[in-house]
Design an enzyme around this catalytic site. Structure first.
Site, PDB file in Angstrom:
ATOM      1  N   LYS A  48       3.364   7.141   8.145  1.00 17.83           N
ATOM      2  CA  LYS A  48       3.927   6.143   7.652  1.00 17.83           C
ATOM      3  C   LYS A  48       4.097   5.199   6.261  1.00 17.83           C
ATOM      4  O   LYS A  48       5.518   4.842   6.407  1.00 17.83           O
ATOM      5  CB  LYS A  48       2.343   4.978   7.816  1.00 17.83           C
ATOM      6  CG  LYS A  48       1.832   4.929   9.219  1.00 17.83           C
ATOM      7  CD  LYS A  48       1.128   3.464   8.884  1.00 17.83           C
ATOM      8  CE  LYS A  48      -0.425   3.458   7.801  1.00 17.83           C
ATOM      9  NZ  LYS A  48      -0.857   4.153   8.440  1.00 17.83           N
ATOM     10  N   ARG A  93      -3.306  -4.590  10.375  1.00 16.83           N
ATOM     11  CA  ARG A  93      -4.669  -3.688  10.309  1.00 16.83           C
ATOM     12  C   ARG A  93      -5.709  -4.050  10.949  1.00 16.83           C
ATOM     13  O   ARG A  93      -6.694  -3.302  11.657  1.00 16.83           O
ATOM     14  CB  ARG A  93      -5.189  -3.766   8.635  1.00 16.83           C
ATOM     15  CG  ARG A  93      -5.060  -1.987   8.639  1.00 16.83           C
ATOM     16  CD  ARG A  93      -5.544  -1.760   7.029  1.00 16.83           C
ATOM     17  NE  ARG A  93      -5.345  -0.447   6.899  1.00 16.83           N
ATOM     18  CZ  ARG A  93      -4.592   0.005   6.104  1.00 16.83           C
ATOM     19  NH1 ARG A  93      -3.827  -0.421   6.116  1.00 16.83           N
ATOM     20  NH2 ARG A  93      -5.114   0.975   5.612  1.00 16.83           N
ATOM     21  N   ARG A 114      -2.502  15.226   0.486  1.00 19.59           N
ATOM     22  CA  ARG A 114      -1.326  14.465  -0.240  1.00 19.59           C
ATOM     23  C   ARG A 114      -1.162  13.885  -1.713  1.00 19.59           C
ATOM     24  O   ARG A 114      -2.071  13.627  -2.320  1.00 19.59           O
ATOM     25  CB  ARG A 114      -1.542  12.736   0.858  1.00 19.59           C
ATOM     26  CG  ARG A 114      -1.103  11.739   0.299  1.00 19.59           C
ATOM     27  CD  ARG A 114      -1.296  10.523   1.432  1.00 19.59           C
ATOM     28  NE  ARG A 114      -2.344   9.930   1.440  1.00 19.59           N
ATOM     29  CZ  ARG A 114      -2.955   9.340   2.191  1.00 19.59           C
ATOM     30  NH1 ARG A 114      -1.950   8.651   3.442  1.00 19.59           N
ATOM     31  NH2 ARG A 114      -4.031   8.589   2.289  1.00 19.59           N
ATOM     32  N   ARG A 170      -4.035  10.461  -5.501  1.00 19.42           N
ATOM     33  CA  ARG A 170      -5.062   8.845  -4.951  1.00 19.42           C
ATOM     34  C   ARG A 170      -6.864   9.226  -4.536  1.00 19.42           C
ATOM     35  O   ARG A 170      -7.087  10.119  -4.092  1.00 19.42           O
ATOM     36  CB  ARG A 170      -4.915   8.090  -3.313  1.00 19.42           C
ATOM     37  CG  ARG A 170      -3.772   7.554  -3.778  1.00 19.42           C
ATOM     38  CD  ARG A 170      -2.995   6.856  -2.270  1.00 19.42           C
ATOM     39  NE  ARG A 170      -4.188   6.411  -1.761  1.00 19.42           N
ATOM     40  CZ  ARG A 170      -4.442   5.843   0.259  1.00 19.42           C
ATOM     41  NH1 ARG A 170      -2.890   5.793   0.430  1.00 19.42           N
ATOM     42  NH2 ARG A 170      -5.173   5.459   0.670  1.00 19.42           N
ATOM     43  N   ARG A 188     -12.180   5.398   6.105  1.00 15.15           N
ATOM     44  CA  ARG A 188     -11.239   4.312   6.482  1.00 15.15           C
ATOM     45  C   ARG A 188     -10.563   5.048   8.218  1.00 15.15           C
ATOM     46  O   ARG A 188     -10.331   4.376   8.958  1.00 15.15           O
ATOM     47  CB  ARG A 188      -9.963   5.178   5.778  1.00 15.15           C
ATOM     48  CG  ARG A 188     -10.109   4.688   4.803  1.00 15.15           C
ATOM     49  CD  ARG A 188      -9.682   5.036   3.051  1.00 15.15           C
ATOM     50  NE  ARG A 188      -8.625   5.597   3.193  1.00 15.15           N
ATOM     51  CZ  ARG A 188      -8.273   6.759   2.721  1.00 15.15           C
ATOM     52  NH1 ARG A 188      -8.674   7.437   2.355  1.00 15.15           N
ATOM     53  NH2 ARG A 188      -6.425   7.083   2.208  1.00 15.15           N
TER      54      ARG A 188
HETATM   55  P1  ADP Z   1      -4.402   4.304   4.100  1.00 18.52           P
HETATM   56  O1  ADP Z   1      -4.073   4.009   5.511  1.00 18.52           O
HETATM   57  O2  ADP Z   1      -4.559   6.110   3.283  1.00 18.52           O
HETATM   58  O3  ADP Z   1      -5.713   3.405   3.831  1.00 18.52           O
HETATM   59  P2  ADP Z   1      -3.750   2.086   2.119  1.00 18.52           P
HETATM   60  O4  ADP Z   1      -2.445   2.755   1.366  1.00 18.52           O
HETATM   61  O5  ADP Z   1      -2.595   1.844   3.659  1.00 18.52           O
HETATM   62  O6  ADP Z   1      -3.628   4.149   2.498  1.00 18.52           O
HETATM   63  O7  ADP Z   1      -3.867   1.462   2.117  1.00 18.52           O
HETATM   64  C1  ADP Z   1      -5.663   1.743   1.190  1.00 18.52           C
HETATM   65  C2  ADP Z   1      -6.132   0.653   1.456  1.00 18.52           C
HETATM   66  O8  ADP Z   1      -6.142  -0.508   0.997  1.00 18.52           O
HETATM   67  C3  ADP Z   1      -7.333   0.039   2.028  1.00 18.52           C
HETATM   68  O9  ADP Z   1      -8.489   1.304   2.273  1.00 18.52           O
HETATM   69  C4  ADP Z   1      -7.797  -0.955   2.280  1.00 18.52           C
HETATM   70  O10 ADP Z   1      -9.265  -0.871   1.660  1.00 18.52           O
HETATM   71  C5  ADP Z   1      -6.654  -1.555   1.359  1.00 18.52           C
HETATM   72  N1  ADP Z   1      -5.717  -2.220   2.534  1.00 18.52           N
HETATM   73  C6  ADP Z   1      -4.692  -2.298   2.402  1.00 18.52           C
HETATM   74  N2  ADP Z   1      -4.191  -2.833   3.757  1.00 18.52           N
HETATM   75  C7  ADP Z   1      -4.902  -3.659   4.016  1.00 18.52           C
HETATM   76  C8  ADP Z   1      -5.052  -4.317   4.645  1.00 18.52           C
HETATM   77  N3  ADP Z   1      -3.778  -4.565   5.769  1.00 18.52           N
HETATM   78  N4  ADP Z   1      -6.279  -5.382   4.956  1.00 18.52           N
HETATM   79  C9  ADP Z   1      -7.241  -4.691   4.352  1.00 18.52           C
HETATM   80  N5  ADP Z   1      -7.336  -4.246   3.881  1.00 18.52           N
HETATM   81  C10 ADP Z   1      -5.913  -3.491   2.996  1.00 18.52           C
END
Ligand code: ADP
Ligand code: ZN
Length: 222
Positions: free
Chosen positions: A13, A88, A127, A162, A174
């Site tokens: 993404k 999400r 990654r 990360r 996740r």
């Molecule tokens: P990934 O998709 O690999 O989990 P992201 O960078 O998108 O990584 O998100 C990292 C973390 O940030 C998620 O695991 C979550 O804890 C939090 N997060 C990101 N976007 C949201 C969202 N829309 N709602 C709730 N938590 C979020």
């Protein structure tokens, strides 16, 4: 144009969003990146959010939604935006529809990236991200490694893993949350006629950059 990137972790993404941003000038709004910036700067929001992020849990909507509203109100988001990591959950999607309706806008396109699960785990383990918060380029040690090991091609900063990618429990958690909470968004947007599903897979030799190219062709032809 309001574009949403949908798909499990490790489907690319961020890569696709970054390429769309480069070509269109519409900012990539990644909730994960905004959280990580706040964590690094040790803001109150960052400290609160990190309690959830470190465990691979979703950050509560009371924190996430106002943060997204603020970001969408910034000047650079007027013409278009590439949302990466939000919404999400169905609740967040409904909230987003409300926020956009107030601005006379709507979700125009949802890009749903799919990747076989066994590839996803390998991709997440491999990654690496640029440690420069202004750059945030992502790499994959197997599929698109940097030219020079450990160094970002774009800005020369150090590449890091990360914290939530370095721990298998967080990765599994996740993906489970994705299946339970986020995957219902596929039918949510499908029923609204804005869903575009694209497979990203090493096995069929189709990478994020191929998907981004096809999407840009279609956007430009509209
Ligand atoms: P990934 O998709 O690999 O989990 P992201 O960078 O998108 O990584 O998100 C990292 C973390 O940030 C998620 O695991 C979550 O804890 C939090 N997060 C990101 N976007 C949201 C969202 N829309 N709602 C709730 N938590 C979020
Ligand atoms: Zn960089």
């Amino acid at each position: 144009m309001i574009i949403i990137m949908l798909g499990a972790q490790g489907t690319g993404k961020g890569t696709v969003a970054g390429l769309l941003t480069e070509a269109t000038g519409w900012p990539q709004v990644s909730t994960g990146d905004i959280f990580r910036k706040n964590i690094k700067e040790e803001t109150e929001l960052g400290k609160e959010a990190n309690k959830y992020i470190a465990k691979g849990m979703l950050v509560p909507d009371e924190i996430t939604v106002p943060m997204v509203i603020d970001r969408l109100n910034e000047d650079d988001a007027t013409n278009g935006v590439i949302l990466d990591g939000f919404p999400r959950t169905v609740e967040q999607a409904e909230k987003l529809d409300e926020i956009l309706a107030e601005k006379g806008k709507k979700v125009d396109l949802v890009i749903n990236l799919t990747t076989p699960r066994e590839e996803i785990i390998t991709r997440m383990i491999n990654r690496r991200v640029c440690s420069n918060q202004e750059c945030k380029a992502t790499y994959n040690l197997r599929m698109h490694p940097p030219v020079k090991e450990g160094i970002c091609d774009k800005c020369g900063a150090e590449l890091v893993q990360r914290e939530d990618d370095s721990n298998e429990e967080s990765i599994r958690n996740r993906l489970k949350i994705y299946d339970e909470k986020t995957s219902p968004l596929v039918s949510y947007y499908e029923s609204r006629g804005v869903l575009r599903t694209e497979e990203v897979s090493e096995a069929i030799n189709r990478l994020g950059k191929d998907v981004a190219e096809d999407i840009l062709k279609d956007i430009n032809n509209k």
